[in-house]
Design a protein around this motif. Structure first.
Motif, PDB file in Angstrom:
ATOM      1  N   VAL A 143       0.815  -1.213   0.000  1.00  0.00           N
ATOM      2  CA  VAL A 143       0.000   0.000   0.000  1.00  0.00           C
ATOM      3  C   VAL A 143       0.852   1.268   0.000  1.00  0.00           C
ATOM      4  O   VAL A 143       0.489   2.278  -0.625  1.00  0.00           O
ATOM      5  CB  VAL A 143      -1.002  -0.021   1.187  1.00  0.00           C
ATOM      6  N   LEU A 144       1.988   1.230   0.656  1.00  0.00           N
ATOM      7  CA  LEU A 144       2.822   2.427   0.729  1.00  0.00           C
ATOM      8  C   LEU A 144       3.675   2.569  -0.549  1.00  0.00           C
ATOM      9  O   LEU A 144       3.980   3.685  -0.980  1.00  0.00           O
ATOM     10  CB  LEU A 144       3.704   2.387   1.975  1.00  0.00           C
ATOM     11  N   LEU A 145       4.027   1.442  -1.176  1.00  0.00           N
ATOM     12  CA  LEU A 145       4.689   1.498  -2.477  1.00  0.00           C
ATOM     13  C   LEU A 145       3.718   2.072  -3.510  1.00  0.00           C
ATOM     14  O   LEU A 145       4.084   2.904  -4.356  1.00  0.00           O
ATOM     15  CB  LEU A 145       5.148   0.104  -2.919  1.00  0.00           C
ATOM     16  N   GLU A 146       2.472   1.620  -3.398  1.00  0.00           N
ATOM     17  CA  GLU A 146       1.410   2.096  -4.279  1.00  0.00           C
ATOM     18  C   GLU A 146       1.228   3.610  -4.108  1.00  0.00           C
ATOM     19  O   GLU A 146       1.178   4.356  -5.090  1.00  0.00           O
ATOM     20  CB  GLU A 146       0.135   1.343  -3.897  1.00  0.00           C
ATOM     21  N   ALA A 147       1.142   4.046  -2.831  1.00  0.00           N
ATOM     22  CA  ALA A 147       0.989   5.488  -2.572  1.00  0.00           C
ATOM     23  C   ALA A 147       2.173   6.255  -3.146  1.00  0.00           C
ATOM     24  O   ALA A 147       2.013   7.348  -3.689  1.00  0.00           O
ATOM     25  CB  ALA A 147       0.854   5.742  -1.074  1.00  0.00           C
ATOM     26  N   ALA A 148       3.362   5.663  -3.038  1.00  0.00           N
ATOM     27  CA  ALA A 148       4.565   6.361  -3.506  1.00  0.00           C
ATOM     28  C   ALA A 148       4.493   6.652  -5.011  1.00  0.00           C
ATOM     29  O   ALA A 148       4.718   7.787  -5.440  1.00  0.00           O
ATOM     30  CB  ALA A 148       5.816   5.542  -3.182  1.00  0.00           C
TER      31      ALA A 148
END
Lengths: 267, 267
Positions: A155-160
């Motif tokens: 999810v945080l890679l996606e947000a990045a």
């Protein structure tokens, strides 16, 4: 806050954010505030996940965890302040290049994405389900394993990449392709991690091998066997790369190489 | 998250936010997302301040605190998710009236204000200094007492009026007047609270009177005596009202009455 934020780490999320900004035609320095914000969110999630009432970890990146150094109250508050500061960086006009500003509408959209990746549909959801799934004495199913990895890691890679692409002025279609790329890469990372744990020696890995097997932690090889896990990793790699096929190949190179590196790393 | 957010409370910050939006010429419904965000931040700060490692409170508004009901891990995570959700509400275009939208530049500025009031220059600073000042066995000085009240209480009232005024399109001068108003009201609230604790019976207050005197908690009457505390309260009230003098009296009425109410309440 400084101790945890500046205490090392691979900066994968900032790198993804900057690369995503460039791949859609933006300038790298426009995405620096967002890249910083993403590392702050990653750091705060590690500080809170390490707390005694959560995973109770004493070490992180080879250093004592925040609550071991500063005590539990300050660790909770350092996480809270980093969370708030991340949004502050995104919203601070002085953190953007004066001669190449980012339109406020893009910043607002980035704030919304950052919010969603943290809360009850993001990191917090992943941590809750992960804690609920630990110590059950039996492995969780494939659906739940994927839910945890998608929310704790992907999810945080996606947000990045999504935030980088928003800041860089990407189209909705480009943003969605990058979102799928990051979800594949997030899962790929976990599958490869699980495979290495059973196929490599401790010496190869630089950490204890086989510990997933010994613990009751659910892994892909345990759930689907080693051969199917390898096939799954190849599928994820292909899927991730496919998402990049319509971008300028030169600008797509960093994201392409990152996926290859994650898939083929030996530790 | 729902348990703590919807479990009562006077909604002072949302009311201040809506009133500030109107006083500068905005429409109340434009400020509803911001008002909601402020209550979420207030709630998350209560959840984290009540944690066993912080103030270790079992009751809040007459109900068991979050960690007493859901356990410590979920209380930490509920606070984190509310913090993130607050920014998400501010940034969500669908939370604004479709026929009366708020320009993105105002939303970005509001995000910056909200961030600042939470972090290492806001609520977190207040909580850190408050914890460091507890159990010293001696009262803290006036400067430190004011620092704690300004950061634990006033800062969120300040954010409420400032953000309301930003969303409503107020001028920088109007925003600064409202900021000073809120700082005065925040201190006023604490001074009056301290005075009531020594002048009223438990029956009048509906809670134990004289408990500040019995504990080692630093209060204004202890530091400057009752008479000077009353004078200070009158000064703060006058100062707060002065800030409102150049606004439309009809639109200023709610904020004026709120200051009067806080100054003259009997419990």
């Amino acid at each position: 806050m400084r101790y945890s934020l500046l205490g090392g780490g691979k900066r994968v999320r900032p790198v993804l954010c900057l690369a995503a900004c460039e791949i859609v035609g933006g300038r790298e320095r426009q995405a620096v505030p967002a890249a910083t914000a993403l590392e702050m969110i990653h750091t705060m999630s590690l500080i809170h996940d390490d707390l005694p009432c959560m995973d109770n970890d004493d070490l992180r990146r080879g250093q004592p965890t925040s609550h071991r150094v500063f005590g539990e109250p300050l660790a909770v508050l350092a996480g809270d302040a980093l969370l708030a500061l991340a949004f502050g960086r995104l919203a601070d006009p002085t953190s953007y290049p004066a001669d190449d500003p980012v339109p406020p509408a893009r910043v607002v959209r980035a704030v919304g994405e950052l919010s969603r990746c943290i809360g009850a549909e993001g990191l917090v959801a992943g941590q809750v389900v992960d804690m609920e799934s630990t110590g059950l004495g039996s492995p969780v199913g494939l659906d739940r394993l994927e839910f945890i990895h998608l929310h704790k890691t992907a999810v945080l890679l996606e947000a990045a990449v999504v935030i980088g692409a928003i800041i860089g002025g990407g189209s909705d279609d480009q943003i969605e392709r990058l979102r799928r790329y990051a979800r594949c890469v997030g899962l790929l990372f976990q599958v490869v991690d699980d495979i290495l744990d059973v196929t490599k020696s401790s010496q190869d890995l630089g950490k204890t091998a086989g510990k997933d097997l010994a613990s009751d932690k659910t892994t892909y090889p345990k759930l689907m066997g080693l051969e199917k896990s390898r096939e799954f990793a190849e599928e994820l790699l292909k899927d991730a790369k496919d998402q990049l096929s319509e971008f300028d190949p030169i600008k797509a190179a960093p994201l392409l190489h990152l996926a290859d590196y994650i898939a083929h790393r030996q530790k």
